[in-house]
Design an enzyme around this catalytic site. Sequence first.
Site, PDB file in Angstrom:
ATOM      1  N   ASP A 107      31.066   2.452  39.788  1.00 40.87           N
ATOM      2  CA  ASP A 107      30.814   1.019  39.870  1.00 40.87           C
ATOM      3  C   ASP A 107      31.393   0.383  41.122  1.00 40.87           C
ATOM      4  O   ASP A 107      31.891   1.070  42.010  1.00 40.87           O
ATOM      5  CB  ASP A 107      31.218   0.289  38.586  1.00 40.87           C
ATOM      6  CG  ASP A 107      32.675   0.455  38.267  1.00 40.87           C
ATOM      7  OD1 ASP A 107      33.156   1.564  38.338  1.00 40.87           O
ATOM      8  OD2 ASP A 107      33.324  -0.544  37.950  1.00 40.87           O
ATOM      9  N   LYS A 148      27.794  -4.259  39.445  1.00 41.18           N
ATOM     10  CA  LYS A 148      26.980  -5.478  39.595  1.00 41.18           C
ATOM     11  C   LYS A 148      26.078  -5.338  40.814  1.00 41.18           C
ATOM     12  O   LYS A 148      26.474  -4.808  41.843  1.00 41.18           O
ATOM     13  CB  LYS A 148      27.892  -6.684  39.778  1.00 41.18           C
ATOM     14  CG  LYS A 148      28.495  -7.115  38.486  1.00 41.18           C
ATOM     15  CD  LYS A 148      29.160  -8.483  38.618  1.00 41.18           C
ATOM     16  CE  LYS A 148      29.950  -8.761  37.365  1.00 41.18           C
ATOM     17  NZ  LYS A 148      31.315  -9.179  37.631  1.00 41.18           N
ATOM     18  N   MET A 199      41.923 -10.250  38.347  1.00 40.02           N
ATOM     19  CA  MET A 199      40.752 -11.074  38.022  1.00 40.02           C
ATOM     20  C   MET A 199      41.113 -12.549  37.881  1.00 40.02           C
ATOM     21  O   MET A 199      40.582 -13.246  37.007  1.00 40.02           O
ATOM     22  CB  MET A 199      40.105 -10.589  36.710  1.00 40.02           C
ATOM     23  CG  MET A 199      39.549  -9.188  36.798  1.00 40.02           C
ATOM     24  SD  MET A 199      38.859  -8.613  35.238  1.00 40.02           S
ATOM     25  CE  MET A 199      40.318  -8.089  34.380  1.00 40.02           C
TER      26      MET A 199
HETATM   27  N1  SAH Z   1      40.792  -0.857  36.795  1.00 38.36           N
HETATM   28  C1  SAH Z   1      41.130  -1.659  37.959  1.00 38.36           C
HETATM   29  C2  SAH Z   1      41.111  -3.132  37.658  1.00 38.36           C
HETATM   30  C3  SAH Z   1      39.747  -3.672  37.295  1.00 38.36           C
HETATM   31  S1  SAH Z   1      39.749  -5.406  37.098  1.00 38.36           S
HETATM   32  C4  SAH Z   1      42.504  -1.221  38.481  1.00 38.36           C
HETATM   33  O1  SAH Z   1      43.236  -0.527  37.774  1.00 38.36           O
HETATM   34  O2  SAH Z   1      42.812  -1.552  39.624  1.00 38.36           O
HETATM   35  C5  SAH Z   1      39.269  -5.928  38.683  1.00 38.36           C
HETATM   36  C6  SAH Z   1      40.411  -6.638  39.372  1.00 38.36           C
HETATM   37  O3  SAH Z   1      41.314  -5.698  39.938  1.00 38.36           O
HETATM   38  C7  SAH Z   1      40.001  -7.512  40.531  1.00 38.36           C
HETATM   39  O4  SAH Z   1      39.522  -8.767  40.113  1.00 38.36           O
HETATM   40  C8  SAH Z   1      41.307  -7.641  41.287  1.00 38.36           C
HETATM   41  O5  SAH Z   1      42.172  -8.558  40.649  1.00 38.36           O
HETATM   42  C9  SAH Z   1      41.893  -6.240  41.093  1.00 38.36           C
HETATM   43  N2  SAH Z   1      41.575  -5.376  42.241  1.00 38.36           N
HETATM   44  C10 SAH Z   1      40.789  -4.289  42.252  1.00 38.36           C
HETATM   45  N3  SAH Z   1      40.750  -3.723  43.476  1.00 38.36           N
HETATM   46  C11 SAH Z   1      41.560  -4.472  44.257  1.00 38.36           C
HETATM   47  C12 SAH Z   1      41.948  -4.410  45.624  1.00 38.36           C
HETATM   48  N4  SAH Z   1      41.506  -3.446  46.444  1.00 38.36           N
HETATM   49  N5  SAH Z   1      42.793  -5.358  46.087  1.00 38.36           N
HETATM   50  C13 SAH Z   1      43.275  -6.323  45.305  1.00 38.36           C
HETATM   51  N6  SAH Z   1      42.950  -6.428  43.998  1.00 38.36           N
HETATM   52  C14 SAH Z   1      42.097  -5.522  43.489  1.00 38.36           C
END
Ligand code: SAH
Length: 271
Positions: free
Chosen positions: A43, A65, A178
Site C-alpha cells: 500500500d 489509496k 495520523m
Molecule cells: N503502520 C504505520 C503507521 C500507519 S498510520 C507505522 O507503523 O509507521 C499512518 C501514519 O503513520 C501517518 O499518518 C503518519 O502519522 C505516520 N507515518 C507513516 N510514515 C511516516 C513517515 N515517513 N514520516 C512521518 N510519519 C509517518
Amino acid sequence: MSQQKFQSQDGKVQLVGAGPGDPELITVKGSRALETADVIVYDRLANPDLLSITSEESEHIYVGKRPGKPSVSQDQINHILITKAREGKKVVRLKGGDSFVFGRGGEECMALKAADIPYEVVPGISSALAAPAFAGIPVTHRKVARSFTVVTGHTIKKSDSFEEWEHLAKADTLVILMGMRNLPNITERLISFGRDADTPAAVIEKATYESQQTVVATLATIADEAAHLSSPATIVVGELASKGKELNWFQKESIEQETTTNEKFVTNFAG
Ligand code: SAH
C-alpha cells in the site's frame, strides 16, 4: 496428491513491516521475504523502491489509496491474500512501518486464521519510533521521560472521553500518528486538559526520506508553525521534542550548514 493440492498446502502469507520510508530500514528478514515472494500486496506508505528487490516473476498488487478512484476495502484485501495463498503462492503483505501499529495487521491475521491460511508476522520499524529518531528526538530520557504513548489523531472528534484526554495530556512523551488534519483540535484539547501551552512540540513530515522536514515549536504554536506540512507526518509532544533543535542529525539544511562551516574552517586554516 494432485499438484494443485500440493501447491495450496504450501501457500502462506507474511505480513512484513516495510519500515518508515528509507528502504534500508526494512529488516533483513523482511527483505528476504520480499526477495522470495510470489505475490506482493502493498500500500501507499510502503516505499515502492522496495519492490526492486523482488523477483522478476513476482506479481505486485497495489491496494493503497488511488486519487479519484474508490479505495480497495479491507475485505477485498483479505480476499486477495486468501485467494493467492490458496493458489499455493507465497504472499507478502507489505505495510508501511509496522503492520501491527495502525496497520490493520490484526484484522488480516484474523481473516487468515479463519480461512486456515498459515501466516507469519515480520515486524517493521514503526514511524512512531523512526520519525522521532530521525529528528533527533529521544522518546525516553533519564529523569525526563520514563514512558511514551502512541495514539492516533484521526479519531479525536469521536473520542470525547474525559479520562482518555486527561491521560494523554499527562503522557511523558506523546507520539501522534495520523494527526495532521486535526492538529489544531489536538493541541487545543491537550492544553484544555492541563498540558502546559509552552510544552515543546514537533512535527516530522516524510521522516527518513531525503525530503524530511521538521518543525519544532510549542503546544500553543505548533499548529500554525507546521501548517505548511502535510501527511505522512508524526507529531511529538513533550519536553524531549525540544531536542529536535539541538540533536537533529539527518536533515539536509543542517548537514549543509556543517559542510559550509567546515569548509570555512579549512579555508581559514589553510589561509
Ligand atoms: N503502520 C504505520 C503507521 C500507519 S498510520 C507505522 O507503523 O509507521 C499512518 C501514519 O503513520 C501517518 O499518518 C503518519 O502519522 C505516520 N507515518 C507513516 N510514515 C511516516 C513517515 N515517513 N514520516 C512521518 N510519519 C509517518
